[in-house]
Scaffold this active site. Structure first.
Site, mmCIF file in Angstrom:
data_model
loop_
_atom_site.group_PDB
_atom_site.id
_atom_site.type_symbol
_atom_site.label_atom_id
_atom_site.label_comp_id
_atom_site.label_asym_id
_atom_site.label_seq_id
_atom_site.Cartn_x
_atom_site.Cartn_y
_atom_site.Cartn_z
ATOM 1 N N LYS A 5 0.827 -1.206 0.000
ATOM 2 C CA LYS A 5 0.000 0.000 0.000
ATOM 3 C C LYS A 5 0.862 1.256 0.000
ATOM 4 O O LYS A 5 0.598 2.206 -0.750
ATOM 5 C CB LYS A 5 -0.918 -0.001 1.228
ATOM 6 C CG LYS A 5 -1.982 -1.092 1.222
ATOM 7 C CD LYS A 5 -2.776 -1.088 2.520
ATOM 8 C CE LYS A 5 -3.808 -2.199 2.550
ATOM 9 N NZ LYS A 5 -4.563 -2.219 3.828
ATOM 10 N N ALA A 50 -1.074 1.128 6.820
ATOM 11 C CA ALA A 50 -1.277 0.148 7.884
ATOM 12 C C ALA A 50 -2.184 -0.960 7.387
ATOM 13 O O ALA A 50 -3.038 -0.742 6.513
ATOM 14 C CB ALA A 50 -1.873 0.806 9.124
ATOM 15 N N ASP A 51 -1.998 -2.140 7.942
ATOM 16 C CA ASP A 51 -2.850 -3.277 7.609
ATOM 17 C C ASP A 51 -3.034 -4.101 8.882
ATOM 18 O O ASP A 51 -2.071 -4.313 9.626
ATOM 19 C CB ASP A 51 -2.224 -4.127 6.506
ATOM 20 C CG ASP A 51 -3.242 -5.051 5.860
ATOM 21 O OD1 ASP A 51 -3.998 -4.564 5.006
ATOM 22 O OD2 ASP A 51 -3.294 -6.227 6.224
ATOM 23 N N THR A 52 -4.254 -4.544 9.130
ATOM 24 C CA THR A 52 -4.562 -5.293 10.346
ATOM 25 C C THR A 52 -5.135 -6.656 9.991
ATOM 26 O O THR A 52 -6.022 -6.755 9.135
ATOM 27 C CB THR A 52 -5.574 -4.530 11.221
ATOM 28 O OG1 THR A 52 -5.018 -3.264 11.589
ATOM 29 C CG2 THR A 52 -5.894 -5.312 12.488
#
Length: 212
Positions: free
Chosen positions: A63, A83-85
């Site tokens: 991203k 950010a990635d969760t």
């Protein structure tokens, strides 16, 4: 909502590569100016046998790189924060990554698998600037209470789980699901705020204002 103003100076433009209102709220609460430019490229798929933390970091980096490349025309040298969760569950069925549910029934299936168990929430971030990328992450253990199926179905029917990894939002209606957490609440929400602030300061994106 709590808001801290006049704590930081912005040293270069900051781009948040996420459309998440929860991540926006964290940065807004700290009084940090930023622009929002969500990454619109396809999300990487897990590689068989890939470590879940590595996969989450790879998604965040993809991203950040995508958005940074789209800003090549700008002369003000912006920094990009992504950010990635993901939710990681380990049980008799093995170890799986739970992303956002496809629909209401998928949300119920995810919640049923998490009920009465401890799972991990990983939020990975990437800070990209000047052609350089830095990845970092945080992991928090979350334990769900053993709620009956009817409660899980009622929550799924609310629609709240549909845009959240693991089919729940600890900051929203899904708070009742959680019995205990061990680690960072902000990581579960979607942005490990203490680590993000430290990295932005270290990278020279923001600075703490001196008090007179």
């Amino acid at each position: 909502m709590f808001r801290m103003t006049d704590a930081f100076s912005i040293l270069r433009p900051l781009i948040l590569a996420s459309g998440s209102p929860r991540r926006r709220a964290f940065l807004e609460g700290m009084g940090i100016p930023f622009e929002v430019l969500p990454a619109d490229g396809p999300e990487p798929r897990p590689i068989p046998g890939e470590d879940p933390r590595e996969y989450t970091g790879r998604c965040a980096e993809a991203k950040a790189r995508h958005v940074l490349a789209s800003l090549a025309h700008r002369s003000d040298c912006p920094a990009v924060l992504s950010a990635d969760t993901t939710v990681i569950v380990r049980d008799e069925r093995g170890s799986d990554i739970l992303g956002k549910p496809r629909d209401r029934d998928d949300a119920v299936a995810m919640l049923s698998r998490l009920a009465g168990r401890t799972h991990q929430v990983v939020t990975a971030c990437c800070l990209a600037m000047d052609g350089h990328v830095e990845r970092f992450d945080d992991v928090t253990d979350v334990t769900f209470a053993p709620w009956p199926l009817a409660m899980l179905e009622a929550y799924a029917d609310s629609g709240d789980p549909l845009d959240k990894a693991g089919a729940y939002g600890i900051q929203d209606g899904g708070a009742f699901l959680v019995q205990t957490i061990r680690g960072s609440w902000s990581t579960v929400v979607g942005l490990p705020l203490d680590i993000v602030l430290e990295r932005l300061l270290h990278a020279g994106v923001i600075a703490v204002k001196e008090r007179s």
